[in-house]
Design a protein around this motif. Structure first.
Motif, PDB file in Angstrom:
ATOM      1  N   THR A   1      -9.948  49.496  75.355  1.00  0.00           N
ATOM      2  CA  THR A   1      -9.206  48.349  75.887  1.00  0.00           C
ATOM      3  C   THR A   1      -8.816  47.383  74.774  1.00  0.00           C
ATOM      4  N   THR A   2      -9.540  47.427  73.654  1.00  0.00           N
ATOM      5  CA  THR A   2      -9.191  46.594  72.499  1.00  0.00           C
ATOM      6  C   THR A   2      -9.166  47.505  71.271  1.00  0.00           C
ATOM      7  N   PRO A   3      -8.420  47.130  70.216  1.00  0.00           N
ATOM      8  CA  PRO A   3      -8.351  47.993  69.030  1.00  0.00           C
ATOM      9  C   PRO A   3      -9.743  48.340  68.493  1.00  0.00           C
ATOM     10  N   MET A   4      -9.910  49.614  68.113  1.00  0.00           N
ATOM     11  CA  MET A   4     -11.224  50.108  67.691  1.00  0.00           C
ATOM     12  C   MET A   4     -11.092  50.994  66.450  1.00  0.00           C
ATOM     13  N   VAL A   5     -11.956  50.755  65.468  1.00  0.00           N
ATOM     14  CA  VAL A   5     -12.000  51.623  64.287  1.00  0.00           C
ATOM     15  C   VAL A   5     -12.629  52.949  64.704  1.00  0.00           C
ATOM     16  N   LEU A   6     -12.034  54.072  64.312  1.00  0.00           N
ATOM     17  CA  LEU A   6     -12.535  55.406  64.678  1.00  0.00           C
ATOM     18  C   LEU A   6     -13.590  55.899  63.677  1.00  0.00           C
ATOM     19  N   GLY A   7     -14.220  57.027  63.983  1.00  0.00           N
ATOM     20  CA  GLY A   7     -15.132  57.690  63.052  1.00  0.00           C
ATOM     21  C   GLY A   7     -16.609  57.391  63.292  1.00  0.00           C
ATOM     22  N   HIS A   8     -17.454  58.455  63.260  1.00  0.00           N
ATOM     23  CA  HIS A   8     -18.893  58.208  63.440  1.00  0.00           C
ATOM     24  C   HIS A   8     -19.793  59.213  62.717  1.00  0.00           C
ATOM     25  N   GLU A   9     -19.210  60.137  61.949  1.00  0.00           N
ATOM     26  CA  GLU A   9     -20.055  61.085  61.188  1.00  0.00           C
ATOM     27  C   GLU A   9     -19.961  60.659  59.736  1.00  0.00           C
ATOM     28  N   SER A  10     -20.943  59.872  59.246  1.00  0.00           N
ATOM     29  CA  SER A  10     -20.636  59.229  57.975  1.00  0.00           C
ATOM     30  C   SER A  10     -21.803  58.912  57.060  1.00  0.00           C
ATOM     31  N   SER A  11     -21.407  58.592  55.828  1.00  0.00           N
ATOM     32  CA  SER A  11     -22.370  58.264  54.777  1.00  0.00           C
ATOM     33  C   SER A  11     -21.708  57.327  53.762  1.00  0.00           C
ATOM     34  N   GLY A  12     -22.529  56.646  52.978  1.00  0.00           N
ATOM     35  CA  GLY A  12     -21.996  55.741  51.964  1.00  0.00           C
ATOM     36  C   GLY A  12     -23.114  55.162  51.118  1.00  0.00           C
ATOM     37  N   THR A  13     -22.802  54.073  50.420  1.00  0.00           N
ATOM     38  CA  THR A  13     -23.763  53.444  49.514  1.00  0.00           C
ATOM     39  C   THR A  13     -23.994  51.998  49.937  1.00  0.00           C
ATOM     40  N   VAL A  14     -25.248  51.622  50.035  1.00  0.00           N
ATOM     41  CA  VAL A  14     -25.569  50.237  50.421  1.00  0.00           C
ATOM     42  C   VAL A  14     -25.028  49.286  49.356  1.00  0.00           C
ATOM     43  N   CYS A  15     -24.246  48.281  49.794  1.00  0.00           N
ATOM     44  CA  CYS A  15     -23.686  47.339  48.819  1.00  0.00           C
ATOM     45  C   CYS A  15     -24.116  45.895  49.081  1.00  0.00           C
ATOM     46  N   LYS A  16     -24.678  45.604  50.264  1.00  0.00           N
ATOM     47  CA  LYS A  16     -25.212  44.272  50.557  1.00  0.00           C
ATOM     48  C   LYS A  16     -26.363  44.452  51.527  1.00  0.00           C
ATOM     49  N   VAL A  17     -27.381  43.628  51.372  1.00  0.00           N
ATOM     50  CA  VAL A  17     -28.558  43.758  52.225  1.00  0.00           C
ATOM     51  C   VAL A  17     -28.786  42.444  52.962  1.00  0.00           C
ATOM     52  N   GLY A  18     -28.924  42.516  54.294  1.00  0.00           N
ATOM     53  CA  GLY A  18     -29.187  41.325  55.101  1.00  0.00           C
ATOM     54  C   GLY A  18     -30.642  40.887  54.985  1.00  0.00           C
ATOM     55  N   SER A  19     -30.949  39.724  55.541  1.00  0.00           N
ATOM     56  CA  SER A  19     -32.311  39.206  55.426  1.00  0.00           C
ATOM     57  C   SER A  19     -33.292  40.109  56.170  1.00  0.00           C
ATOM     58  N   GLY A  20     -34.469  40.222  55.618  1.00  0.00           N
ATOM     59  CA  GLY A  20     -35.539  40.974  56.279  1.00  0.00           C
ATOM     60  C   GLY A  20     -35.515  42.474  56.052  1.00  0.00           C
ATOM     61  N   VAL A  21     -34.498  42.975  55.363  1.00  0.00           N
ATOM     62  CA  VAL A  21     -34.431  44.433  55.144  1.00  0.00           C
ATOM     63  C   VAL A  21     -35.314  44.806  53.955  1.00  0.00           C
ATOM     64  N   THR A  22     -36.292  45.671  54.191  1.00  0.00           N
ATOM     65  CA  THR A  22     -37.181  46.084  53.095  1.00  0.00           C
ATOM     66  C   THR A  22     -37.053  47.573  52.792  1.00  0.00           C
ATOM     67  N   SER A  23     -36.455  48.325  53.713  1.00  0.00           N
ATOM     68  CA  SER A  23     -36.427  49.783  53.559  1.00  0.00           C
ATOM     69  C   SER A  23     -35.314  50.254  52.631  1.00  0.00           C
ATOM     70  N   LEU A  24     -34.305  49.418  52.409  1.00  0.00           N
ATOM     71  CA  LEU A  24     -33.155  49.837  51.602  1.00  0.00           C
ATOM     72  C   LEU A  24     -32.791  48.750  50.599  1.00  0.00           C
ATOM     73  N   LYS A  25     -32.143  49.196  49.505  1.00  0.00           N
ATOM     74  CA  LYS A  25     -31.678  48.244  48.514  1.00  0.00           C
ATOM     75  C   LYS A  25     -30.260  48.601  48.090  1.00  0.00           C
ATOM     76  N   VAL A  26     -29.603  47.656  47.437  1.00  0.00           N
ATOM     77  CA  VAL A  26     -28.240  47.906  46.965  1.00  0.00           C
ATOM     78  C   VAL A  26     -28.246  49.141  46.057  1.00  0.00           C
ATOM     79  N   GLY A  27     -27.284  50.041  46.284  1.00  0.00           N
ATOM     80  CA  GLY A  27     -27.196  51.255  45.467  1.00  0.00           C
ATOM     81  C   GLY A  27     -27.752  52.494  46.160  1.00  0.00           C
ATOM     82  N   ASP A  28     -28.550  52.285  47.230  1.00  0.00           N
ATOM     83  CA  ASP A  28     -29.094  53.453  47.938  1.00  0.00           C
ATOM     84  C   ASP A  28     -27.967  54.216  48.634  1.00  0.00           C
ATOM     85  N   ARG A  29     -28.005  55.548  48.507  1.00  0.00           N
ATOM     86  CA  ARG A  29     -27.042  56.393  49.229  1.00  0.00           C
ATOM     87  C   ARG A  29     -27.648  56.698  50.589  1.00  0.00           C
ATOM     88  N   VAL A  30     -26.857  56.499  51.657  1.00  0.00           N
ATOM     89  CA  VAL A  30     -27.417  56.670  53.005  1.00  0.00           C
ATOM     90  C   VAL A  30     -26.482  57.453  53.929  1.00  0.00           C
TER      91      VAL A  30
END
Ligand code: NAD
Ligand code: ZN
Length: 351
Positions: free
Chosen positions: A59-88
Motif C-alpha cells: 500500500t506504500t512504497p517498499m524496498v524489495l529484497g530479503h536474502e542478504s549480507s553486508g558489513t556492519v558500518c554503524k553500531v547502535g547503543s547497547g550492541v555488544t555482539s557486533l562491531k564496525v567491520g564485521d561481515r554479517v
C-alpha cells in the motif's frame, strides 16, 4: 535522518524504481549495514509483478529484497555482539520476542513478525540498511557474502528437513528443482539422507540437480500423479520415507501423497494455488503425515555451520550477477529463468 541512498523501491505492481531512499540510523540494539549482496527470491518477483502475495498487500512504497549480507558500518547503543567491520548475514524476519510462539521458539509463527520486503516492511536492496543486531550472523572468513545471502533459502531447507525428520539413512523425494528444492536436497544429504530423488518438469534444472548431488532424477511430463509416484519408486529402489514438496503444483502435491511410504511424511514447502484437490483418503489410510512449513526459526546458525564446514556447497545455485543499478534486468532474468537462471544475485555495494 537526512541522508539518502540508492534503493530498489516498489511503488505498485510492475513499478519498481531505482531511487534515493532515506537512511535509518541504528537505534538501541541495532546495527547499520553497508549492504553487499542480495539474492532475488520468487516472492520478490511476485510482489514486483502483482503488488501482493495473499493477504500481504503493498500500500506504500517498499524496498524489495530479503536474502542478504553486508558489513556492519554503524553500531547502535547497547550492541555488544557486533562491531564496525564485521561481515554479517541478515536474518530478515524479526518477531515480537514476547508472544507465546516467540517464547517457545516458533518465532516464525509470530503474528507481529516484521519481515524484510513483506509489506509494509522495507527490504535490503539498498546501500545502507539497519537491522536488530541479534538477527545478524557474523560470517567467518571462509564464507563469502554471496554464501551469506544464501543462508536465507538454505534456512528454509534446514527447517523443512528438521520438521520432516530427515536423519541417517532417510530416503527422500524432493518435488521441484528450483532454488528451494535444491537447498532441501543439499540439506537432506548433509543431514544423512542416504538417497535423494528430485523431480522437475525442466530438464535443465534436473541437470543442475544431478551435478549438485541428486542420486536420481525424475522428469515429470504428465499430470498422472500415480504414474509419477511409480517412477519415483523405481528411481529410488523403494518408496521414499519423506517427500518434500517444493513446486506448489497441484499434481506434484498429489504425487507427494502417492509417492510417500506408509507412515512417512509429506512436507508442504511449495506454495501454489490456495485451494487444490488432494487424495486425502490415501494419505489418511496410509498414515502419511502432511506437514506445513512457514519460512524457518532458529535455522541460521545451522545453515551457517553447514556452509562454513563444507557440508554443503550452495555456490552452484548462483547463476547470474547484477549491480543494484541493474535491478530491473536482474528481476526480469529471475522471472523468466533466461539463460538457465536459478539464483540471481544483486551486488548492492557501489561499484
Ligand atoms: P521455483 O519456481 O524456482 O521452483 C519451482 C520448481 O518446480 C521449478 O523448477 C518448476 O519447473 C518445478 N515444477 C513445476 N511443476 C512441477 C511438477 N508438476 N513437478 C515437479 N516440479 C515442478 O521456486 P523456488 O524459489 O524454488 O520456490 C519453490 C516453492 O517454495 C515456491 O512455491 C515458493 O513460494 C515456496 N516457498 C515456500 C516457503 C515457505 O516458507 N513455505 C519459503 C520459500 C519458498
Ligand atoms: Zn512473537
Amino acid at each position: 535522518m537526512g541522508d539518502t541512498n540508492l534503493s530498489a523501491v516498489l511503488y505498485a505492481e510492475d513499478d519498481m524504481r531505482l531511487e534515493e531512499f532515506p537512511v535509518k540510523d541504528p537505534g538501541p540494539g541495532e546495527v547499520q549495514i553497508s549492504m553487499h549482496s542480495t539474492g532475488i527470491c520468487g516472492s520478490d518477483v511476485h510482489y514486483w509483478k502483482h503488488g501482493r502475495i495473499g493477504d500481504f498487500v503493498l500500500t506504500t512504497p517498499m524496498v524489495l529484497g530479503h536474502e542478504s549480507s553486508g558489513t556492519v558500518c554503524k553500531v547502535g547503543s547497547g550492541v555488544t555482539s557486533l562491531k564496525v567491520g564485521d561481515r554479517v548475514a541478515i536474518e530478515p524476519g524479526v518477531p515480537c520476542r514476547v508472544c507465546n510462539y516467540c517464547k517457545t521458539g516458533r518465532y516464525n509463527l509470530c503474528r507481529e513478525m516484521q519481515f524484510c520486503a513483506t509489506p509494509p516492511y522495507h527490504g535490503t536492496l539498498t546501500r545502507l540498511y539497519t537491522h536488530p543486531a541479534d538477527f545478524c550472523f557474523k560470517l567467518p572468513d571462509n564464507v563469502s557474502y554471496e554464501e551469506g545471502a544464501l543462508l536465507e533459502p538454505l534456512s528454509v531447507g534446514v527447517h523443512a528437513c528438521r520438521r520432516a525428520g530427515v536423519s541417517l539413512g532417510s530416503k527422500v523425494f524432493i518435488c521441484g528443482a528450483g532454488p528451494i528444492g535444491l537447498v532441501n536436497m543439499l540439506t537432506a544429504k548433509a543431514m544423512g539422507a542416504s538417497k535423494v530423488c528430485i523431480s522437475d518438469i525442466s530438464e535443465g534444472r534436473l541437470g543442475v540437480a544431478k551435478t549438485m548431488g541428486a542420486d536420481s532424477i525424475v522428469l515429470v511430463n504428465t499430470k498422472d500423479a500415480k504414474a509419477v509416484a511409480k517412477q519415483v519408486e523405481t528411481a529410488l529402489g523403494e518408496m521414499p520415507d519423506i517427500t518434500i514438496e517444493c513446486s506448489g503444483a497441484e499434481s506434484s502435491i498429489q504425487t507427494g501423497i502417492y509417492a510417500t511410504k506408509a507412515g512417512g511424511v509429506l512436507m508442504l514447502v511449495g506454495l501454489g494455488p490456495a485451494e487444490i484437490k488432494l487424495p486425502v483418503v490415501n494419505a489418511a489410510c496410509r498414515e502419511v503425515d502432511i506437514r506445513g512449513l512457514f519460512r524457518y526459526a532458529n535455522c541460521y546458525p545451522a545453515a551457517l555451520e553447514m556452509i562454513a564446514s563444507g557440508a554443503v556447497d550452495v555456490k552452484p545455485l548462483i547463476t547470474h550477477h547484477f549491480t543494484l543499478e541493474e535491478s530491473l534486468e536482474a528481476f526480469e532474468t529471475s522471472r523468466t529463468g533466461a539463460g538457465g537462471a536459478i539464483k540471481v544475485m544483486i551486488k548492492c555495494a557501489k561499484q
